[in-house]
Design an enzyme around this catalytic site. Structure first.
Site, PDB file in Angstrom:
ATOM      1  N   ASP A 171       0.105  -6.079  -9.306  1.00  0.00           N
ATOM      2  CA  ASP A 171      -1.164  -6.424  -9.079  1.00  0.00           C
ATOM      3  C   ASP A 171      -1.833  -6.123 -10.497  1.00  0.00           C
ATOM      4  O   ASP A 171      -1.297  -4.974 -11.188  1.00  0.00           O
ATOM      5  CB  ASP A 171      -1.648  -5.397  -8.254  1.00  0.00           C
ATOM      6  CG  ASP A 171      -3.113  -5.593  -7.630  1.00  0.00           C
ATOM      7  OD1 ASP A 171      -3.186  -5.847  -6.550  1.00  0.00           O
ATOM      8  OD2 ASP A 171      -4.086  -5.209  -8.698  1.00  0.00           O
ATOM      9  N   ILE A 172      -2.887  -6.595 -10.906  1.00  0.00           N
ATOM     10  CA  ILE A 172      -3.829  -6.669 -12.374  1.00  0.00           C
ATOM     11  C   ILE A 172      -4.393  -5.137 -12.312  1.00  0.00           C
ATOM     12  O   ILE A 172      -4.364  -4.674 -13.412  1.00  0.00           O
ATOM     13  CB  ILE A 172      -4.556  -7.704 -12.310  1.00  0.00           C
ATOM     14  CG1 ILE A 172      -4.818  -7.804 -14.006  1.00  0.00           C
ATOM     15  CG2 ILE A 172      -5.763  -7.554 -11.498  1.00  0.00           C
ATOM     16  CD1 ILE A 172      -5.553  -9.181 -14.305  1.00  0.00           C
ATOM     17  N   ASN A 205      -4.757  -6.960   3.921  1.00  0.00           N
ATOM     18  CA  ASN A 205      -6.171  -7.007   4.093  1.00  0.00           C
ATOM     19  C   ASN A 205      -6.812  -8.210   4.730  1.00  0.00           C
ATOM     20  O   ASN A 205      -6.287  -9.166   3.793  1.00  0.00           O
ATOM     21  CB  ASN A 205      -7.082  -6.580   3.052  1.00  0.00           C
ATOM     22  CG  ASN A 205      -6.868  -5.249   2.301  1.00  0.00           C
ATOM     23  OD1 ASN A 205      -6.386  -4.273   3.253  1.00  0.00           O
ATOM     24  ND2 ASN A 205      -6.785  -5.192   1.140  1.00  0.00           N
ATOM     25  N   GLY A 231     -11.557  -5.878   3.858  1.00  0.00           N
ATOM     26  CA  GLY A 231     -11.637  -5.639   2.551  1.00  0.00           C
ATOM     27  C   GLY A 231     -11.132  -6.430   1.771  1.00  0.00           C
ATOM     28  O   GLY A 231     -10.713  -6.211   0.440  1.00  0.00           O
ATOM     29  N   GLN A 232     -10.772  -7.930   2.441  1.00  0.00           N
ATOM     30  CA  GLN A 232     -10.089  -8.868   1.493  1.00  0.00           C
ATOM     31  C   GLN A 232     -10.768  -9.461   0.443  1.00  0.00           C
ATOM     32  O   GLN A 232     -12.044  -9.941   0.719  1.00  0.00           O
ATOM     33  CB  GLN A 232      -9.599  -9.902   2.455  1.00  0.00           C
ATOM     34  CG  GLN A 232      -8.758 -11.261   1.938  1.00  0.00           C
ATOM     35  CD  GLN A 232      -8.276 -12.062   2.742  1.00  0.00           C
ATOM     36  OE1 GLN A 232      -8.627 -11.976   3.974  1.00  0.00           O
ATOM     37  NE2 GLN A 232      -7.387 -13.028   2.099  1.00  0.00           N
ATOM     38  N   HIS A 277      -1.928 -12.337   0.996  1.00  0.00           N
ATOM     39  CA  HIS A 277      -1.258 -11.720   0.218  1.00  0.00           C
ATOM     40  C   HIS A 277      -0.841 -10.366   0.704  1.00  0.00           C
ATOM     41  O   HIS A 277      -1.683  -9.751   1.532  1.00  0.00           O
ATOM     42  CB  HIS A 277      -1.677 -11.473  -1.120  1.00  0.00           C
ATOM     43  CG  HIS A 277      -2.912 -10.921  -1.124  1.00  0.00           C
ATOM     44  ND1 HIS A 277      -4.127 -11.656  -0.916  1.00  0.00           N
ATOM     45  CD2 HIS A 277      -3.491  -9.635  -1.303  1.00  0.00           C
ATOM     46  CE1 HIS A 277      -5.459 -10.893  -0.961  1.00  0.00           C
ATOM     47  NE2 HIS A 277      -4.810  -9.644  -1.158  1.00  0.00           N
ATOM     48  N   LEU A 278       0.495  -9.854   0.607  1.00  0.00           N
ATOM     49  CA  LEU A 278       0.858  -8.384   1.345  1.00  0.00           C
ATOM     50  C   LEU A 278       0.966  -7.578  -0.246  1.00  0.00           C
ATOM     51  O   LEU A 278       1.693  -7.905  -0.926  1.00  0.00           O
ATOM     52  CB  LEU A 278       2.065  -8.835   2.000  1.00  0.00           C
ATOM     53  CG  LEU A 278       2.867  -7.860   2.711  1.00  0.00           C
ATOM     54  CD1 LEU A 278       3.789  -8.544   3.873  1.00  0.00           C
ATOM     55  CD2 LEU A 278       3.733  -6.865   1.676  1.00  0.00           C
ATOM     56  N   HIS A 279       0.105  -6.609  -0.202  1.00  0.00           N
ATOM     57  CA  HIS A 279       0.566  -5.304  -1.205  1.00  0.00           C
ATOM     58  C   HIS A 279       1.764  -4.612  -0.561  1.00  0.00           C
ATOM     59  O   HIS A 279       1.816  -4.267   0.450  1.00  0.00           O
ATOM     60  CB  HIS A 279      -0.692  -4.331  -0.883  1.00  0.00           C
ATOM     61  CG  HIS A 279      -1.990  -4.941  -1.300  1.00  0.00           C
ATOM     62  ND1 HIS A 279      -2.884  -4.851  -2.643  1.00  0.00           N
ATOM     63  CD2 HIS A 279      -3.047  -5.713  -0.636  1.00  0.00           C
ATOM     64  CE1 HIS A 279      -3.820  -5.647  -2.680  1.00  0.00           C
ATOM     65  NE2 HIS A 279      -3.966  -6.059  -1.444  1.00  0.00           N
TER      66      HIS A 279
HETATM   67  P1  5GP Z   1      -7.405  -7.562  -1.742  1.00  0.00           P
HETATM   68  O1  5GP Z   1      -8.614  -6.873  -1.712  1.00  0.00           O
HETATM   69  O2  5GP Z   1      -7.794  -9.164  -1.598  1.00  0.00           O
HETATM   70  O3  5GP Z   1      -6.702  -7.408  -0.388  1.00  0.00           O
HETATM   71  O4  5GP Z   1      -6.696  -7.671  -2.890  1.00  0.00           O
HETATM   72  C1  5GP Z   1      -6.564  -8.487  -4.032  1.00  0.00           C
HETATM   73  C2  5GP Z   1      -5.686  -7.699  -4.951  1.00  0.00           C
HETATM   74  O5  5GP Z   1      -5.445  -8.999  -6.195  1.00  0.00           O
HETATM   75  C3  5GP Z   1      -6.409  -6.678  -5.783  1.00  0.00           C
HETATM   76  O6  5GP Z   1      -5.830  -5.726  -5.569  1.00  0.00           O
HETATM   77  C4  5GP Z   1      -6.534  -7.145  -7.143  1.00  0.00           C
HETATM   78  O7  5GP Z   1      -6.159  -6.036  -8.204  1.00  0.00           O
HETATM   79  C5  5GP Z   1      -5.386  -8.148  -7.321  1.00  0.00           C
HETATM   80  N1  5GP Z   1      -5.941  -9.264  -8.344  1.00  0.00           N
HETATM   81  C6  5GP Z   1      -7.081 -10.018  -8.385  1.00  0.00           C
HETATM   82  N2  5GP Z   1      -6.848 -11.082  -9.548  1.00  0.00           N
HETATM   83  C7  5GP Z   1      -5.665 -10.675  -9.771  1.00  0.00           C
HETATM   84  C8  5GP Z   1      -5.205 -11.493 -10.917  1.00  0.00           C
HETATM   85  O8  5GP Z   1      -5.603 -12.353 -11.670  1.00  0.00           O
HETATM   86  N3  5GP Z   1      -3.811 -11.159 -11.234  1.00  0.00           N
HETATM   87  C9  5GP Z   1      -3.207 -10.246 -10.557  1.00  0.00           C
HETATM   88  N4  5GP Z   1      -1.702 -10.060 -10.737  1.00  0.00           N
HETATM   89  N5  5GP Z   1      -3.761  -9.513  -9.429  1.00  0.00           N
HETATM   90  C10 5GP Z   1      -5.193  -9.919  -9.019  1.00  0.00           C
END
Ligand code: 5GP
Ligand code: ZN
Length: 128
Positions: free
Chosen positions: A43-44, A99, A105-106, A112-114
């Site tokens: 994750d970034i 999410n 909170g998506q 995607h799975l964290h």
């Molecule tokens: P969500 O809130 O949709 O469950 O999580 C999206 C996740 O994607 C966030 O934790 C965010 O930091 C990560 N993310 C968003 N853009 C990028 C990207 O360009 N590269 C990477 N590696 N992660 C990203």
């Protein structure tokens, strides 16, 4: 499923999906794992010492849009998580988060799975 949210956010539309671009190598990522069906990358904005995302390569907006066609890859992803977590350094356990939708909170509308792990006192809030 979430038309208002999707249409309002161009970067989340399937044709311009940031995670599809990562799969295609058009946006750089720190890869954790890849096979024919899935890819994992850090994750970034990590919320824990270990924080990576596991995605199907084939675009699907969210868990709520999944049907029988996604069943196999979802199962394969879940079964791959413990190994990836262990190799990434989560020997003491890990958390998995998906999410889904606006109230979930998506932020990125490619399923995607964290996977989060590492010492708990180093995790940041709010968690994903
Ligand atoms: P969500 O809130 O949709 O469950 O999580 C999206 C996740 O994607 C966030 O934790 C965010 O930091 C990560 N993310 C968003 N853009 C990028 C990207 O360009 N590269 C990477 N590696 N992660 C990203
Ligand atoms: Zn996508």
């Amino acid at each position: 499923m979430w038309p208002r949210h999707r249409n309002e956010n161009f970067m989340n539309s399937q044709d311009n999906c940031i995670f599809c671009k990562i799969v295609a190598g058009q946006i750089p990522s720190r890869k954790v794992y890849e096979d024919d069906d899935m890819m994992a990358f850090h994750d970034i904005h990590p919320k824990a010492p270990v924080h990576f995302l596991l995605i199907p390569k084939s675009h699907v907006d969210s868990l709520a849009e999944c049907g029988p066609a996604e069943g196999e890859v979802l199962a394969r992803m879940m079964l791959r998580v413990p190994e990836l977590a262990r190799v990434a350094g989560c020997g003491n356990g890990f958390r998995t988060v998906i999410n889904t939708g606006p109230d979930g909170g998506q932020e990125v509308y490619h399923l995607h799975l964290h996977v989060l792990g590492g010492p708990r006192n180093q995790w940041k809030v709010p968690l994903p």
